[in-house]
Write an enzyme that holds these catalytic residues in place. Structure first.
Site, PDB file in Angstrom:
ATOM      1  N   LYS A  61       0.809  -1.255  -0.028  1.00  0.00           N
ATOM      2  CA  LYS A  61       0.019   0.019  -0.162  1.00  0.00           C
ATOM      3  C   LYS A  61       0.921   1.163   0.033  1.00  0.00           C
ATOM      4  O   LYS A  61       0.397   2.397  -0.248  1.00  0.00           O
ATOM      5  CB  LYS A  61      -0.802   0.017   1.245  1.00  0.00           C
ATOM      6  N   ASP A 180       4.262 -15.959 -17.062  1.00  0.00           N
ATOM      7  CA  ASP A 180       3.274 -16.380 -17.734  1.00  0.00           C
ATOM      8  C   ASP A 180       1.796 -15.957 -17.059  1.00  0.00           C
ATOM      9  O   ASP A 180       0.898 -15.622 -17.580  1.00  0.00           O
ATOM     10  CB  ASP A 180       3.144 -17.796 -17.852  1.00  0.00           C
ATOM     11  N   GLY A 189      -9.666  -3.470  -5.275  1.00  0.00           N
ATOM     12  CA  GLY A 189      -9.310  -3.883  -6.660  1.00  0.00           C
ATOM     13  C   GLY A 189      -8.178  -2.667  -7.005  1.00  0.00           C
ATOM     14  O   GLY A 189      -7.786  -3.087  -8.344  1.00  0.00           O
ATOM     15  N   SER A 316       0.967  -9.655  -0.549  1.00  0.00           N
ATOM     16  CA  SER A 316       0.621  -8.196  -0.573  1.00  0.00           C
ATOM     17  C   SER A 316       0.955  -7.845   0.663  1.00  0.00           C
ATOM     18  O   SER A 316       1.330  -6.358   0.832  1.00  0.00           O
ATOM     19  CB  SER A 316      -0.993  -8.121  -0.739  1.00  0.00           C
TER      20      SER A 316
END
Length: 330
Positions: A61, A180, A189, A316
């Site tokens: 973030k 890939d 999102g 994340s």
């Protein structure tokens, strides 16, 4: 398509965050005893983990928050900023504000893990607690912005923030132009929007897949319905992945997802816990529950993913409550 964040915008964001956000490594996940680093047995796909838990605030973030705040005109920036967040974005805004020497006010659900709240306060931010609903969070932040002249820094539904998060995708493709499939957690999102915009611009043949908990699968339902679909706070609140409890993806992120994302996979609570444990033991990386979901999709839902030789999962964040982490390790 003209409203989507462009590669030049992401590249400018990368210039802004250079020296503030860490250029995180791609860590091999040794999911098998043989084969190439990060791969399983010979002939099996390789997995690399994008370790955003190594950021100064413990999560990706910081990229979007700092890029958005740094792009403000000086006179607006000096009046201070406000945001609403379940934790990681709030901490990122607090960190960016401290670096830039401005005031930050954070609207946070009272259910936010204490480790995240304490980190925000330690950075000098002011915390305002609200009920854990999207409406309570956004309305309170908007009122504070109007009353005090703060600039709102949205957690995900903002082109400046999306461009900052897109630097994750930029780094992935620059480090591994042969990637890939990129697996990305979905909350509001913003991360998957920016990553998809960068990856598809640099390597159009690559596939970008979103991952979320079964107990907070609003993005999956939104993609199936062709419009943003909301889940109730009591539903999303069931998942251990507190960072993915946003009830509905943002409008701008959803536009990116429809145009650029190749699918959404969901994982179970047990799979999240098992993946947190495996990441700690096998890669020495600490993942909070939300940070583990992308890797969980590779480990437990490979049949649902596009085929490929090289996969990257975005870890994340690593801001996990210590008591929860100890329980997971047991």
């Amino acid at each position: 398509m003209s409203d989507l964040v462009s590669l030049p915008e992401i590249e400018r964001a990368a210039e802004r965050v250079a020296g503030v956000a860490v250029r995180t490594p791609l860590v091999p996940f040794p999911h098998g005893p043989a084969g190439s680093p990060g791969g399983g047995p010979a002939g099996e796909p390789a997995l690399l983990v994008k370790a955003e838990s190594l950021q100064p605030v413990g999560a990706f973030k910081v990229r979007g928050a700092y890029s958005a705040i740094a792009s403000l005109p000086p006179e607006r920036r000096e009046r201070g900023v406000v945001t609403h967040s379940s934790g990681n974005h709030a901490q990122a805004v607090a960190y960016a504000a401290r670096v830039l020497g401005i005031k930050a006010v954070l609207v946070m659900p009272h259910t936010t893990p204490g480790v995240k709240v304490d980190a925000c306060i330690a950075l000098g931010a002011e915390v305002v607690y609200v009920e854990p609903t999207a409406q309570a969070r956004s309305e309170t932040a908007a009122k504070l912005a109007d009353a005090h002249g703060f600039t709102m820094i949205p957690p995900y539904d903002d082109a400046r923030v999306i461009a900052g998060q897109g630097t994750v995708g930029l780094e992935i493709v620059r480090d591994r132009p042969d990637v890939d499939v990129v697996l990305v957690p979905i909350s509001g999102g913003g991360l998957i929007s920016g990553v998809a915009a960068a990856v598809k611009a640099l390597r159009p043949e690559a596939r970008v897949v979103g991952v979320e908990p079964e107990l907070a699968a609003d993005a999956r339902d939104s993609m199936a319905a062709g419009r943003p679909v909301a889940w109730g706070a009591e539903e999303t609140g069931r998942t251990i992945a507190d960072g993915l409890r946003v009830q509905q993806v943002g409008d701008l992120p959803f536009a990116h997802m429809r145009a650029l994302v190749d699918g959404v996979v969901t994982v179970t609570e047990d799979e999240i816990r098992l993946t947190m444990r495996r990441l700690a033991r096998e890669t020495r990386l600490i993942a909070e529950p939300a940070g583990a979901v992308a890797t969980a999709a590779f480990l437990y839902h490979r049949a649902e993913l596009p085929e490929g030789r090289l996969y990257v999962s975005v870890l994340s964040g690593g801001n996990v409550d210590p008591a929860l982490f100890l329980d997971v390790l047991r």
